[in-house]
Design a protein around this motif. Structure first.
Motif, short mmCIF file in Angstrom:
data_model
loop_
_atom_site.label_atom_id
_atom_site.label_comp_id
_atom_site.label_asym_id
_atom_site.label_seq_id
_atom_site.Cartn_x
_atom_site.Cartn_y
_atom_site.Cartn_z
N PHE A 1 1.18 -0.95 0.08
CA PHE A 1 0.35 -0.14 0.06
C PHE A 1 0.82 1.00 -0.22
CE2 PHE A 1 -3.26 -2.71 1.32
CZ PHE A 1 -4.55 -2.07 0.13
N ILE A 2 0.25 2.10 -0.67
CA ILE A 2 1.06 3.00 -0.45
C ILE A 2 0.07 4.19 -0.77
CG2 ILE A 2 2.46 2.39 -2.06
CD1 ILE A 2 0.90 4.28 -5.26
N GLU A 3 0.74 5.60 -0.26
CA GLU A 3 0.13 6.74 -0.01
C GLU A 3 -0.40 8.08 -1.00
OE1 GLU A 3 0.15 9.24 3.46
OE2 GLU A 3 2.80 8.40 4.00
N THR A 4 -1.51 7.87 -0.46
CA THR A 4 -2.38 9.22 -1.96
C THR A 4 -3.08 10.25 -1.08
OG1 THR A 4 -3.65 8.93 -3.43
CG2 THR A 4 -4.44 7.63 -1.66
N LYS A 5 -3.71 11.19 -1.76
CA LYS A 5 -4.11 12.85 -0.85
C LYS A 5 -5.19 12.64 -2.48
CE LYS A 5 -0.70 15.42 -3.98
NZ LYS A 5 0.24 14.51 -4.54
N ASN A 6 -6.12 14.04 -2.07
CA ASN A 6 -7.44 13.70 -2.72
C ASN A 6 -6.95 14.55 -4.24
OD1 ASN A 6 -8.49 13.75 -0.34
ND2 ASN A 6 -8.70 16.14 0.14
N GLU A 7 -5.49 15.14 -4.20
CA GLU A 7 -5.60 16.24 -5.73
C GLU A 7 -5.84 14.71 -6.53
OE1 GLU A 7 -3.28 16.91 -2.25
OE2 GLU A 7 -5.06 18.45 -2.40
N ASN A 8 -4.54 13.90 -6.22
CA ASN A 8 -4.38 13.01 -7.62
C ASN A 8 -6.11 12.63 -8.41
OD1 ASN A 8 -2.45 12.89 -6.82
ND2 ASN A 8 -2.80 10.24 -5.16
N TYR A 9 -7.52 13.08 -7.83
CA TYR A 9 -8.05 12.85 -8.60
C TYR A 9 -8.96 14.05 -8.84
CZ TYR A 9 -7.52 8.64 -6.13
OH TYR A 9 -6.67 7.24 -5.62
N VAL A 10 -8.58 15.34 -9.59
CA VAL A 10 -9.04 15.94 -9.84
C VAL A 10 -9.25 15.60 -11.29
CG1 VAL A 10 -8.63 18.12 -10.84
CG2 VAL A 10 -7.13 17.55 -9.06
N ASP A 11 -8.90 15.05 -12.18
CA ASP A 11 -9.14 14.62 -13.84
C ASP A 11 -10.30 13.22 -13.43
OD1 ASP A 11 -7.80 15.93 -14.62
OD2 ASP A 11 -6.04 13.77 -15.25
N ILE A 12 -10.36 13.15 -12.56
CA ILE A 12 -11.38 12.11 -12.56
C ILE A 12 -12.78 12.70 -11.79
CG2 ILE A 12 -12.86 9.79 -11.22
CD1 ILE A 12 -10.79 8.72 -12.38
N GLU A 13 -12.45 13.81 -11.11
CA GLU A 13 -13.91 14.93 -10.59
C GLU A 13 -14.15 15.71 -12.29
OE1 GLU A 13 -13.28 17.21 -7.99
OE2 GLU A 13 -14.92 18.71 -8.19
N ALA A 14 -12.81 15.20 -12.82
CA ALA A 14 -13.98 16.47 -14.20
C ALA A 14 -14.67 15.38 -15.19
CB ALA A 14 -12.32 16.84 -15.03
N ILE A 15 -14.13 14.38 -15.62
CA ILE A 15 -14.96 13.38 -16.41
C ILE A 15 -15.64 13.10 -15.44
CG2 ILE A 15 -14.60 11.45 -17.15
CD1 ILE A 15 -10.96 11.35 -17.04
N GLY A 16 -15.88 12.86 -14.05
CA GLY A 16 -17.18 12.59 -13.54
C GLY A 16 -18.45 13.62 -13.79
#
Lengths: 561, 252, 312
Positions: free
Chosen positions: C290-305
């Motif tokens: 497992f590795i760390e992640t953060k909210n900012e990684n999902y900006v693209d997904i939000e845009a596509i959503g």
């Protein structure tokens, strides 16, 4: 009876266009047109309906019937799920009866009239307010209640109880008020004229008389509650519906058949119990839609009945004991009702909902989907009604003839209604493309099971004498049936069919949740997108649709009566 | 009681355009036994409805036990109505309750709702109910289901209910029209005896004129909403009775 | 006759009073229904996950994980199964669930509903996640390299997974759109099978010509021999994107003490292939670590959503 009603409505004038399209004939014509329209709308005449690739799965599914999952672990799970579904039904029913009794009294004419000084005055605003207030929860299906309540109350058995209890309570209130209003009022009037306060007068003069009918309807609601508790399971409340869905999702058909057997056993046992109680109470039919008060079958059965039997007492005590036991089993957290979190979430949801999405684009799509939903319900009830009338004939208990067609028909009807509509829809989706047709068929099949049995009862209760006269005169059985039993049962059957159409219109939403078209499909997308303004506008569309269907159904039943 | 029990002054009752009673004036004094006679539709039932406070007049004044019912609050009206017991042609009993509950219904004006509920589970006041039933001659039927009784017996239950209610006056709306001739005599005799014994006033509407003569001391003849005569029973001649019915036929 | 009559009424009264009592009953000790009867000293730490695979597999996986976390964190950990993707977002929002395993899209939805919720941990594979398009061999659809090959699905029947699945719906639909393939080009309406496993089974059985799903689930099923690769094959692998991750509610530090989120992260990061117990969990997750992640990684997904209409 149908013939006589047609003549009754025809004026003495020579045949004009107006008189030709009067009453029953107009209903028949409009109905046929509506069915034709619905058939094209659900896409029956379009290509690309059957997904031929799915037949292998269907074969696997039916082949699995021969080897259901019977491991001890799974049987224990099945038993637990059955108990959960049963407990939900009992608790939901108890809540709905409390709401129904209070709401039924307050929305009955007789309650308000008995609080007047003198008889004959008009009913006022409070009566209308109660009636109107009850119409809203009634128009919304249990499943939608469930999906909303889970957003406010979180995951708790309380959601299932309320989702069942609130709409059922509103429906029960309506029927209870009708029963109370149709109960003879002479004794009540007598007491009121003697200066007895309204509460006491109703308690002695009206409620005891209405009691057998109220109780009999309550047991009918138990059957409905079992079915609805199963459907609530399908959307995640647990119990049999949930397990069926899980097994279906993992394509484990052996398990599914075990669960289906449990569903049939539960549903069959409740239906039998309810029929038995009604027999004891002298109310021969499950549902009195359009029965003229004091009709022969009813009067005769009431006269035969001995409502004061020990069996009945036993049943009632068991019924009363079941409520606390069920609550202990499922352990709802009533604290959630008043917790600050609930208030916060409720407030948040309401804020997010307003204003509803009334953009032109959304309204256009709502209108189109509403029409599709309407078409689905019409198609479904037409199929269910046609096959229901046919299947009901062998399913009616008769003194003469072979027994096997009776049991076969009864068994098939039980099977059809025991499986919830969303599960039927998933099965149809094996071999059909997503869209309105598989959804409409699912509704049709499930309601066929319910309607068939209702109509069978109407056939059982019909006056046998005209049939016997024809038979004694040497008429072959089929001809005699066509000229006596069939015409005599048609009005009652049609009344049931139109009544059931209202239910179908509501249920059409729930097959949408598994991808089978209509407003329900839109609602699922909106729920999963957290699009609250859109949700509210869809709910409004649903409410309007339900209201329109109720009005049409009532209008269609009137000339048949 | 020196005040009249009932007092009607120029009372008119209309149902829409139909006039059921027109300018009726009469008084009933305590202890009287009054028969209302006249053909169907003459206004007998309307008059009785006025007397038990369930109907308000379109015009004129009604006084029940000295009070004007149209000016009373609902509560006060009920208090008056409790003093007026009514027996109906169709008995107005609850068929699927046992007799004791139907008799106890006479107490309801005095009982709280909770007490009324409790009594449906454990019947209260069994002694007074049993006594009332003994008074009407069916002491053995206390726990029978009401709809298992014959018509005559059911009318006795209705009378027992009124006895339990213990009103000042008993109104009887064609109490013997639903029972056979033999039972009719018994019921009428019972009503007369009970009124004598408990000192009640009686107003009874009748079709059977012979009982009006034999069981009442005053007769009021009604026809098409008008009082045709109001005389002591002894002064009513067969001709007057015949006129009461015949004229009606000629009109129809 | 009277007696039973009377009892009938008594029974009615009992019925009604029981029902009334039921409604007015004081709340039992506040405890989630699915919690085992054993009394916990404090409120348990409730975890859940989107039901993207066979429920049975999920129960095994999260049962093991809950045990591990209990030992590492020293609090009661309960896994709460749910039926559909939306339900997990709901439960997370209402606070019935403290931490949940979300897909890219549901994760964004959940964070939009709960202010301050954080994406904390994901698998090594999730930062370069892919979907696979699969097809039934009998259809004759051949594997292809370029995205434009998706046009070959024109006139074919097709199924997604769950409506709210990132790898089973959102990204496949996004790539189909990029390739110029509209949903109405398909034969009939597209299906929503509900889960990745079901998508495989439906395509394998031929119910649908083709489908799209999570690449990791596909590989795991191929490896365990649950897929008949003579009947169903991969036709295209999508470019990588961020997907699954654990999101934790902001209020857990109030309930379980300051630094709790850090301890949860450490527990995940400590999972090691060398340790047999750890390996079992990692294998069930299909991850090396497992590795760390953060909210900012999902900006693209939000845009596509938002583009596809799944986020309003």
């Amino acid at each position: 009876m149908s013939a006589s009603s047609a003549t009754r409505h025809r004026p003495a004038l020579p045949l004009s266009l107006r008189s030709f399209f009067n009453g029953a004939r107009l209903v028949v014509l409009v109905t046929l047109l509506a069915i034709a329209w619905a058939t094209t709308q659900v896409g029956l005449l379009r290509g690309n309906l059957i997904n031929g690739g799915g037949w292998a799965l269907v074969q696997q599914f039916f082949a699995a019937a021969l080897r259901p999952e019977l491991s001890a672990d799974f049987l224990r799970l099945t038993l637990e799920s059955t108990l959960v579904t049963f407990a939900y039904a009992i608790c939901g029913l108890a809540l709905s009866l409390v709401i129904g009794l209070a709401g039924g009294l307050l929305s009955s004419e007789v309650w308000w009239l008995s609080h007047r000084r003198t008889s004959g005055s008009k009913l006022g605003a409070p009566w209308l307010a109660v009636r109107g207030g009850l119409a809203v929860p009634r128009a919304i299906h249990e499943v939608i209640w469930g999906l909303f309540l889970v957003k406010i109350l979180g995951l708790d058995p309380l959601v299932a109880i309320l989702a069942l209890g609130i709409p059922f309570g509103a429906i029960t209130a309506k029927v209870f008020s009708e029963i109370l209003d149709e109960t003879p009022r002479d004794a009540l009037r007598g007491l009121l004229n003697g200066g007895v306060p309204a509460g006491q007068a109703l308690l002695y003069g009206l409620l005891p008389r209405a009691f057998p009918n109220l109780l009999s309807y309550s047991f009918y609601r138990l059957e409905c509650a079992i079915r609805s508790a199963t459907v609530l399971g399908v959307i995640g409340a647990g119990g049999l519906g949930y397990q069926v869905l899980l097994s279906l999702q993992s394509l484990r058909y052996g398990e599914m058949w075990t669960l289906i057997a449990a569903l049939i056993a539960l549903s069959g046992a409740t239906d039998w119990l309810s029929a038995r109680v009604r027999q004891v109470l002298g109310a021969p039919t499950r549902l009195e839609v359009n029965l003229a008060p004091g009709c022969d079958a009813q009067a005769a059965a009431l006269a035969r009945a001995t409502p004061s039997s020990r069996t009945l007492l036993g049943l009632l005590v068991v019924g009363a004991a079941l409520v606390p036991l069920s609550l202990l089993y499922i352990r709802p957290d009533f604290g959630r009702l008043f917790s600050p979190r609930t208030q916060m979430l409720f407030g948040q949801m309401v804020r997010e909902m307003f204003p509803p999405d009334l953009s032109a684009e959304n309204m256009a799509s709502l209108l189109q989907l509403s029409l599709q939903t309407l078409a689905m319900s019409i198609f479904a009830i037409a199929v269910a009604g046609a096959f229901g009338i046919v299947l009901a004939q062998p399913a009616a208990r008769r003194a003469m003839g072979a027994r096997w067609p009776y049991w076969l028909a009864r068994g098939s009807l039980l099977f059809l209604r025991a499986i919830p509509a969303p599960v039927w829809a998933l099965l149809f989706l094996f071999v059909m493309f997503p869209g309105p047709l598989p959804g409409a068929l699912a509704i049709a099949v499930h309601n066929l099971g319910i309607l068939g049995r209702l109509i069978a009862e109407a056939v059982e209760n019909v006056d046998q004498r005209p049939m016997r006269v024809l038979r004694h005169g040497g008429t072959p059985p089929a001809h005699a049936f066509l000229y006596s039993t069939l015409p005599m049962t048609i009005p009652q059957s049609l009344a049931y069919i139109f009544y059931r159409w209202e239910v179908c219109a509501r249920e059409t939403v729930i097959v949408g949740f598994v991808g089978a078209g209509g407003l329900g499909r839109l609602l699922t997308e909106q729920l999963s997108s957290f699009d609250y303004p859109g949700l509210l506008s869809t709910l409004i569309a649903l409410f309007v649709l339900t209201f329109v269907v109720d009005v049409l159904s009532a209008a269609a039943r009137r000339p048949i009566r | 009681m020196t005040d009249p029990i009932f007092e009607l002054h120029k009372v008119t009752v209309r149902y829409g355009s139909f006039t059921a009673l027109s300018e009726v004036s009469l008084q009933v004094k305590a202890g009287e036994r009054v028969a209302l006679i006249g053909p169907s539709g003459a206004g007998k039932s309307t008059l009785l409805s006025l007397l038990n406070g369930s109907l308000a007049p379109s015009e004129g004044q009604v006084r029940l036990l000295g009070e004007d019912p149209t000016r009373l609050s609902v509560r006060a009206l009920r208090r008056i109505q409790r003093q007026i017991g009514t027996v109906y042609q169709q008995f107005h009993l609850v068929p699927n309750l046992s007799v004791i509950h139907n008799v106890n219904a006479g107490h309801l004006g005095r009982w709280s709702l909770a007490r009324a509920m409790l009594s449906l589970i454990v019947p209260l006041e069994r002694q007074s109910a049993a006594r009332a039933l003994a008074d009407v001659g069916i002491a053995d039927k206390l726990y029978a289901r009401t709809d298992t009784l014959s018509g005559g017996q059911q009318q006795r239950v209705a009378i027992a209910r009124v006895l339990v209610q213990d009103p000042v006056v008993i109104l009887a709306d064609e109490p013997i029209s639903s029972v056979d001739p033999e039972r009719s005599r018994e019921i009428m005799t019972l009503l007369r005896e009970l009124c004598d014994r408990f000192n009640k006033t009686l107003v009874v509407s009748l079709h059977a004129i012979e009982y009006a003569y034999s069981h009442c001391e005053r007769m009021i003849g009604l026809r098409a909403g008008h009082v045709m005569f109001d005389l002591p029973a002894g002064q009513v001649t067969p001709g007057m009775v015949e006129a009461l019915y015949r004229i009606r036929k000629a009109e129809a | 006759m009277f007696r039973s009559q009377q009892k009938t009424r008594l029974a009615l009264a009992l019925c009604i009073s029981a029902a009334v009592a039921a409604c007015a009953a004081p709340p039992p000790a506040a405890a989630p229904a699915s919690q085992p009867a054993a009394p916990a000293p404090t409120k348990p730490f409730v975890i859940s996950a989107i039901p993207d695979q066979d429920p049975e597999k999920l129960n095994r996986l999260y049962g093991k994980l809950a045990e591990y976390l209990k030992a590492e964190l020293g609090v009661e950990v309960v896994y709460k199964p749910v039926t559909d993707y939306t339900a997990v977002v709901n439960a997370f929002k209402t606070g019935d669930v403290d931490m949940a395993w979300f897909g890219g899209l549901t994760g964004v939805q959940a964070r939009l509903q709960v202010d301050g919720a954080q994406a904390i941990i994901q698998r090594d594979i999730d930062e370069k996640f892919r979907s696979v398009f699969i097809a039934n061999v009998a259809t004759g659809i051949q594997p292809f390299e370029d995205i434009s090959g998706l046009m070959g699905l024109k006139g074919r029947t097709f199924t997604f997974g769950s409506e709210s699945s990132t790898s089973g719906r959102l990204m496949p639909q996004f790539f189909m759109r990029q390739a110029g393939l509209s949903l109405s080009d398909l034969k009939g309406e597209p299906g929503f099978s509900g889960s990745h496993d079901k998508t495989i089974k439906l395509v394998e059985a031929g119910s649908y010509d083709a489908g799209a799903l999570n690449a990791q689930v596909w590989e795991a099923r191929v490896k365990s021999g649950e897929v008949d690769t003579s009947k169903v094959i991969v036709i295209w692998r999508t470019p990588p994107y961020y997907d699954y991750h654990w999101i934790v509610r902001p209020d857990v530090e109030q309930n379980f003490g300051a630094g709790f989120i850090g301890r949860v992260k450490q527990a995940f990061l400590a999972l090691d292939q060398a340790n047999p117990t750890h390996k079992e969990i990692l294998d069930l997750f299909g991850a090396q670590k497992f590795i760390e992640t953060k909210n900012e990684n999902y900006v693209d997904i939000e845009a596509i959503g938002r583009e596809i209409g799944k986020i309003k």
